[in-house]
Enzyme design. Structure first.
Site, PDB file in Angstrom:
ATOM      1  N   TRP A  10      42.455  39.092  46.376  1.00  0.00           N
ATOM      2  CA  TRP A  10      43.197  39.034  45.108  1.00  0.00           C
ATOM      3  C   TRP A  10      42.289  39.155  43.884  1.00  0.00           C
ATOM      4  O   TRP A  10      42.780  39.107  42.760  1.00  0.00           O
ATOM      5  CB  TRP A  10      44.027  37.749  45.059  1.00  0.00           C
ATOM      6  CG  TRP A  10      45.222  37.787  45.957  1.00  0.00           C
ATOM      7  CD1 TRP A  10      45.728  38.886  46.606  1.00  0.00           C
ATOM      8  CD2 TRP A  10      46.085  36.694  46.318  1.00  0.00           C
ATOM      9  NE1 TRP A  10      46.838  38.534  47.341  1.00  0.00           N
ATOM     10  CE2 TRP A  10      47.083  37.203  47.180  1.00  0.00           C
ATOM     11  CE3 TRP A  10      46.106  35.337  45.999  1.00  0.00           C
ATOM     12  CZ2 TRP A  10      48.088  36.390  47.711  1.00  0.00           C
ATOM     13  CZ3 TRP A  10      47.098  34.530  46.523  1.00  0.00           C
ATOM     14  CH2 TRP A  10      48.085  35.052  47.378  1.00  0.00           C
ATOM     15  N   HIS A  96      30.804  41.484  48.495  1.00  0.00           N
ATOM     16  CA  HIS A  96      31.766  42.489  48.033  1.00  0.00           C
ATOM     17  C   HIS A  96      31.059  43.395  47.031  1.00  0.00           C
ATOM     18  O   HIS A  96      30.182  42.944  46.286  1.00  0.00           O
ATOM     19  CB  HIS A  96      32.973  41.795  47.385  1.00  0.00           C
ATOM     20  CG  HIS A  96      34.071  42.760  47.083  1.00  0.00           C
ATOM     21  ND1 HIS A  96      34.059  43.545  45.953  1.00  0.00           N
ATOM     22  CD2 HIS A  96      35.177  43.114  47.784  1.00  0.00           C
ATOM     23  CE1 HIS A  96      35.130  44.327  45.975  1.00  0.00           C
ATOM     24  NE2 HIS A  96      35.816  44.089  47.071  1.00  0.00           N
ATOM     25  N   GLY A 174      39.862  50.751  44.241  1.00  0.00           N
ATOM     26  CA  GLY A 174      40.640  50.739  43.008  1.00  0.00           C
ATOM     27  C   GLY A 174      40.803  52.106  42.372  1.00  0.00           C
ATOM     28  O   GLY A 174      41.208  52.230  41.226  1.00  0.00           O
ATOM     29  N   SER A 211      41.406  51.397  48.423  1.00  0.00           N
ATOM     30  CA  SER A 211      42.667  52.104  48.161  1.00  0.00           C
ATOM     31  C   SER A 211      43.576  52.180  49.392  1.00  0.00           C
ATOM     32  O   SER A 211      44.267  53.177  49.600  1.00  0.00           O
ATOM     33  CB  SER A 211      42.403  53.503  47.587  1.00  0.00           C
ATOM     34  OG  SER A 211      41.822  53.398  46.298  1.00  0.00           O
ATOM     35  N   GLY A 232      42.947  45.343  48.120  1.00  0.00           N
ATOM     36  CA  GLY A 232      42.955  44.750  46.781  1.00  0.00           C
ATOM     37  C   GLY A 232      44.312  44.933  46.119  1.00  0.00           C
ATOM     38  O   GLY A 232      45.248  44.161  46.322  1.00  0.00           O
ATOM     39  N   GLY A 233      44.448  45.999  45.342  1.00  0.00           N
ATOM     40  CA  GLY A 233      45.640  46.223  44.526  1.00  0.00           C
ATOM     41  C   GLY A 233      46.961  46.103  45.276  1.00  0.00           C
ATOM     42  O   GLY A 233      47.911  45.478  44.784  1.00  0.00           O
TER      43      GLY A 233
HETATM   44  P1  13P Z   1      41.681  48.306  46.358  1.00  0.00           P
HETATM   45  O1  13P Z   1      42.528  48.117  47.559  1.00  0.00           O
HETATM   46  O2  13P Z   1      42.350  47.876  45.074  1.00  0.00           O
HETATM   47  O3  13P Z   1      41.040  49.651  46.289  1.00  0.00           O
HETATM   48  O4  13P Z   1      40.452  47.238  46.510  1.00  0.00           O
HETATM   49  C1  13P Z   1      39.731  47.241  47.678  1.00  0.00           C
HETATM   50  C2  13P Z   1      38.848  46.052  47.698  1.00  0.00           C
HETATM   51  O5  13P Z   1      37.895  45.971  46.958  1.00  0.00           O
HETATM   52  C3  13P Z   1      39.189  44.963  48.617  1.00  0.00           C
HETATM   53  O6  13P Z   1      38.138  44.070  48.748  1.00  0.00           O
END
Ligand code: 13P
Length: 250
Positions: A10, A96, A174, A211, A232-233
């Site tokens: 998150w 990360h 991202g 992504s 992430g997103g």
């Molecule tokens: P996204 O899924 O937003 O590209 O982020 C990936 C991420 O950094 C998960 O740790």
């Protein structure tokens, strides 16, 4: 069959009340999914609320997004392993790419964090991945292997059960531009080979992140060497996340 792992990072989103509501609605709406383990990595201030909500769900693990290797001391802003554990966390992300490239964390520091976590009985999800320039220069494997060796230095024996790897190419995070399943799988194979050289059993999971969304998750998971996803997103919306974790390999 090894469980498929769906992990939600998150990042700097979802304050405690929003995180609690997300976790409660997810817990009540999505029953235990056979063959799947879920991880949530809320921000440090939301950790306790999420751990509380999931405390009776052994299929769901909750971790910190980062930890310091020292158990206590004058480290303003940092979260120690005892602090994370006190909130209910059973693991943490380490290295990360945002820690590495925004906060300039070194390979050696990631190694100290992984060792501190496993020594404390927690699980470490070590993230590795190359920058766009490194990929274009043909250095993808060299970078990932270097990060892997430094991050896993000193891990042996039963401690391997407390380790997961996440391959996250930095250019895919991202950006809406995920690695193709075949490209990701190629790096995963190299990671597996390196893990074997380091003495890790085949059971150490290797996740893909960058992504990941509803449209590409099935194809990514269909690759034999991709054991799960770190998202992430697309993990920030409860309904979308509930849908994503229900997708099985294509
Ligand atoms: P996204 O899924 O937003 O590209 O982020 C990936 C991420 O950094 C998960 O740790």
């Amino acid at each position: 069959m090894r469980p498929i792992i769906y992990a939600a990072n998150w990042k700097m989103h979802l304050p405690p009340e929003d995180a609690r509501q997300f976790a409660v609605s997810f817990r009540d709406g999505v029953g235990t999914l056979p063959g799947r383990t879920l991880w949530f990595f809320p921000s440090a201030v939301s950790l306790e609320a999420v751990c509380q909500a999931f405390r009776n769900r052994p299929d769901i693990r909750v971790g910190a997004q980062d930890v310091h290797w020292e158990p206590r001391g004058a480290f303003t802003g940092a979260t120690s392993i005892p602090l994370a554990r006190g909130a209910g966390a059973t693991g943490a992300l380490v290295g990360h790419s945002e820690r590495r490239h925004v906060f300039l964390e070194t390979d050696a520091e990631t190694g100290r964090k992984v060792r501190a976590l496993v020594e404390a009985g927690l699980t470490a999800m070590l993230c590795v991945g190359e920058l766009l320039g490194e990929r274009e220069a043909g250095q993808t494997e060299a970078v990932c292997m270097r990060q892997l060796r430094a991050g896993l230095e000193g891990v042996s024996g039963a401690a391997w059960d407390q380790v997961l790897i996440a391959y996250e190419p930095v250019w895919a995070i991202g950006t809406g531009r995920n690695a193709t399943p075949a490209d990701a799988a190629e790096v995963h194979r190299a990671i597996r080979a390196e893990l074997a050289r380091l003495g890790a059993p085949r059971s150490v999971p290797v996740l893909y992140g960058g992504s990941v969304n509803l449209g590409n998750v099935a194809a990514l998971l269909a690759e034999r060497d991709i054991d799960g996803v770190l998202v992430g997103g697309a993990s920030l919306d409860p309904a979308g996340w509930a849908q994503l974790v229900s997708v099985l390999p294509a």
